[in-house]
Design a protein around this motif. Structure first.
Motif, short mmCIF file in Angstrom:
data_model
loop_
_atom_site.label_atom_id
_atom_site.label_comp_id
_atom_site.label_asym_id
_atom_site.label_seq_id
_atom_site.Cartn_x
_atom_site.Cartn_y
_atom_site.Cartn_z
N VAL A 1 37.78 30.49 40.24
CA VAL A 1 37.11 31.13 41.33
C VAL A 1 36.43 32.32 41.11
O VAL A 1 37.09 33.26 40.16
N LEU B 1 51.04 36.53 24.59
CA LEU B 1 51.97 35.08 25.35
C LEU B 1 51.46 35.21 26.95
O LEU B 1 51.75 36.33 27.52
N ARG B 2 50.91 35.12 27.37
CA ARG B 2 50.85 35.00 28.66
C ARG B 2 50.58 33.05 29.31
O ARG B 2 51.62 33.09 30.64
N ARG C 1 45.08 40.73 37.76
CA ARG C 1 43.47 40.13 37.80
C ARG C 1 42.78 40.63 39.09
O ARG C 1 42.92 39.97 40.32
N LEU D 1 38.27 39.54 41.61
CA LEU D 1 37.49 39.03 42.77
C LEU D 1 37.71 40.01 43.80
O LEU D 1 36.92 39.96 44.79
N ALA E 1 56.95 36.40 42.84
CA ALA E 1 56.27 34.72 42.46
C ALA E 1 56.85 34.15 43.78
O ALA E 1 55.86 33.89 44.63
N PHE F 1 65.32 40.07 38.81
CA PHE F 1 64.66 39.61 37.40
C PHE F 1 65.56 38.94 36.39
O PHE F 1 66.51 39.72 36.42
C1 LIG Z 1 55.88 34.91 28.48
C2 LIG Z 1 56.47 35.09 29.70
C3 LIG Z 1 57.68 35.13 30.11
C4 LIG Z 1 57.83 35.30 31.74
N1 LIG Z 1 59.69 35.90 31.45
C5 LIG Z 1 60.00 36.82 32.80
C6 LIG Z 1 61.34 36.48 33.18
O1 LIG Z 1 62.44 35.87 31.99
N2 LIG Z 1 61.54 36.80 34.22
C7 LIG Z 1 60.86 37.13 35.37
O2 LIG Z 1 61.51 37.35 36.43
N3 LIG Z 1 59.20 37.14 34.53
C8 LIG Z 1 59.15 36.70 33.79
N4 LIG Z 1 57.63 36.24 33.97
C9 LIG Z 1 56.80 36.59 34.58
C10 LIG Z 1 56.10 36.01 35.08
O3 LIG Z 1 56.59 34.56 34.89
C11 LIG Z 1 55.85 36.57 36.16
O4 LIG Z 1 55.65 37.81 37.09
C12 LIG Z 1 54.60 35.27 37.20
O5 LIG Z 1 54.42 34.30 36.48
C13 LIG Z 1 53.52 35.82 38.31
O6 LIG Z 1 53.70 34.59 38.94
P1 LIG Z 1 51.72 34.43 40.28
O7 LIG Z 1 51.77 33.10 40.99
O8 LIG Z 1 51.73 36.11 40.93
O9 LIG Z 1 50.55 34.57 38.24
P2 LIG Z 1 50.52 33.61 37.68
O10 LIG Z 1 51.46 32.70 36.95
O11 LIG Z 1 49.98 34.23 36.22
O12 LIG Z 1 49.70 32.46 38.20
C14 LIG Z 1 47.97 33.49 38.04
C15 LIG Z 1 47.12 32.55 37.89
O13 LIG Z 1 45.63 32.33 38.33
C16 LIG Z 1 44.99 32.37 37.61
N5 LIG Z 1 43.72 32.96 37.81
C17 LIG Z 1 43.28 34.16 37.76
N6 LIG Z 1 42.27 34.06 38.70
C18 LIG Z 1 41.93 33.20 38.75
C19 LIG Z 1 40.62 32.31 39.18
N7 LIG Z 1 39.39 33.71 39.74
N8 LIG Z 1 39.72 31.92 39.75
C20 LIG Z 1 40.67 29.82 39.62
N9 LIG Z 1 42.72 30.74 39.24
C21 LIG Z 1 43.18 31.82 39.36
C22 LIG Z 1 45.84 32.30 36.17
O14 LIG Z 1 44.77 31.35 35.47
C23 LIG Z 1 47.04 32.42 36.23
O15 LIG Z 1 47.09 30.50 35.99
C24 LIG Z 1 57.67 36.14 32.53
C25 LIG Z 1 55.51 36.09 32.02
C26 LIG Z 1 55.20 35.65 30.96
C27 LIG Z 1 54.67 35.12 30.53
#
Ligand SMILES: Cc1cc2nc3c(=O)[nH]c(=O)nc-3n(C[C@H](O)[C@H](O)[C@H](O)COP(=O)(O)OP(=O)(O)OC[C@H]3O[C@@H](n4cnc5c(N)ncnc54)[C@H](O)[C@@H]3O)c2cc1C
Length: 409
Positions: free
Chosen positions: A83, A130-131, A246, A249, A300, A324
């Protein structure tokens, strides 16, 4: 809410997927479109630095819902659908392919992205962040070829990745700019526990040190130059120096931003038809009396559900303490709570006969602010209740493992 309404979810991560699920569970039968920038159906990120990175979890096992779930629940998925802009006045959004779609309610769940290191050589091959699942795949493949890895940043992802690299047989050095890994999260009383864990597994830890350059040969990284002039050899470098929400937007659409997208306790942004959840949301927490932004899995999940209900006009608020977890080597722990701006004035260790088991409590004015259970299970809910009760606690009883936590409520 009119059942013929159109709801749009921007972001196909945990918060977005749980919001779609909750909308259907709550009986919403209007249109739901979920735009996700990645080519994958929503998945969980925690395994990316743990089981999945170590090759011990299948790709399907990390999905929030099986791929078929979306069609079965009439959730239209637009994968690879970035988006690019919102028009709150017209209640419409535009995607990178030029699609313009109107909405009645819209949820922003765009998550965060890794903070990049901008030093000479940062673009060399062999430098990893790493994401996403593809990042984890690439790092796992490189683990099978490399011998020495330098990990820049001693946060949760850096430490979990270090444990995975050791399991893969690599020599590992962690560079930490602060006094000690995790010191800013756990404080000086508890952070050494993780430093010792990693040292005990053969990781070299360097504190108060900054990477000033990545050295390379023929486009591939060969090492890291430190601020004290030392050079460390490496055939791969992993950068884990935090994440940035992020919010671009939302900012371009004129929504209020302050360390994330500012939302009220119902996760509503400064526009009444736009909500935000997950890593990007700086949400008002009435129990704490302030806004907090949490970059964790449980947040989340919870906020995805709360936002969906709020989009349906329900009066829901989540005041539970943050939660967490981490797994590193043979240590698994859960952390429950939020240390406020006032910090803590006492740390209490509840030690068990098995020296690998301990619960740590952080107190402020005799009230528990946070608790961390290491290698002990089924206590996180009691810890959560103790925090929520906000009652003064007897420190001796709290430290005594013979006294059940539930009896302190
Ligand atoms: C490697 C790793 C390990 C982790 N381990 C832990 C753990 O052990 N314990 C814990 O509690 N938390 C952990 N976390 C954190 C947890 O994963 C995040 O807090 C969680 O993923 C957040 O979810 P979210 O839906 O907010 O965002 P995200 O999971 O980041 O999802 C957001 C999505 O939106 C998409 N997006 C962004 N902009 C746009 C756009 N303009 N249009 C369309 N799509 C878009 C992105 O591509 C992404 O796919 C970890 C994170 C990582 C990266």
């Amino acid at each position: 809410m009119n059942n013929k309404s159109s709801f749009i979810i921007v972001g196909g991560g945990m918060a977005g997927a749980i919001a779609a699920q909750t909308l259907r569970e709550e009986g919403f039968d209007g249109n739901i479109t979920l735009f996700g920038q990645e080519p994958n159906v929503p998945y969980e990120r925690p395994p990316l630095s743990k089981d999945y990175l170590q090759g011990n979890a299948e790709r399907d096992s990390i999905l929030v819902h099986p791929e078929s779930w979306y069609a079965e629940h009439a959730v239209e998925l637009s994968l690879g659908g970035t988006v690019t802009s919102l028009d709150p006045a017209a209640r419409s959004m535009t995607s990178a392919t030029g699609t313009r779609q109107r909405y009645d309610k819209l949820l922003l769940a765009t998550g965060s992205q890794p903070r990049r290191l901008s030093v000479p050589g940062a673009d060399l091959g062999g430098v990893y962040y790493l994401r996403n699942v593809e990042d984890s795949d690439r790092i796992r493949i490189e683990f099978s070829r490399a011998k020495r890895v330098v990990i820049i940043g001693g946060g949760w992802i850096g430490l979990e990745t270090a444990a995975a690299a050791r399991a893969a047989g690599l020599d590992v050095t962690i560079l930490e700019g602060g006094e000690m890994p995790l010191q800013h999260v756990l404080g000086p009383e508890v952070a050494p526990l993780f430093a010792e864990l990693h040292r005990g597994h053969g990781v070299e830890l360097r504190y108060r040190t900054t990477a000033v350059e990545m050295t390379g040969s023929r486009g591939a990284a060969t090492g890291v130059m430190l601020n004290d002039g030392t050079r460390i050899d490496a055939d791969m470098i992993i950068v884990g120096i935090g994440a940035i929400p992020r919010t671009e937007l939302a900012a371009a659409a004129g929504l209020k931003i302050d360390n994330g997208i500012v939302v009220d306790e119902h996760l509503r942004t400064s526009d009444p038809d736009i909500f935000a959840a997950g890593d990007i949301a700086s949400a008002y927490n009435p129990r704490l009396g302030r806004h907090i932004r949490v970059e964790h899995w449980a947040n989340a999940r919870r906020q995805g559900a709360v936002a969906a209900k709020a989009m349906l006009g329900q009066d829901v608020v989540d005041v539970r303490p943050s939660y967490f977890f981490t797994d590193q080597y043979d240590l698994s722990m859960e952390y429950t709570g939020d240390i406020g701006p006032a910090g803590y004035d006492r740390v209490i260790f509840r030690r068990y006969a098995d020296s690998g088991q301990v619960i740590v409590f952080w107190l402020y004015e005799q009230r528990i602010q946070a608790g961390m259970n290491i290698n002990i299970w089924d206590v996180a809910e009691d810890i959560e209740r103790l925090i929520q009760s906000a009652r003064p606690i007897n420190a001796d009883e709290l430290a005594d493992p013979a006294i059940p936590l539930a009896s302190l409520l």
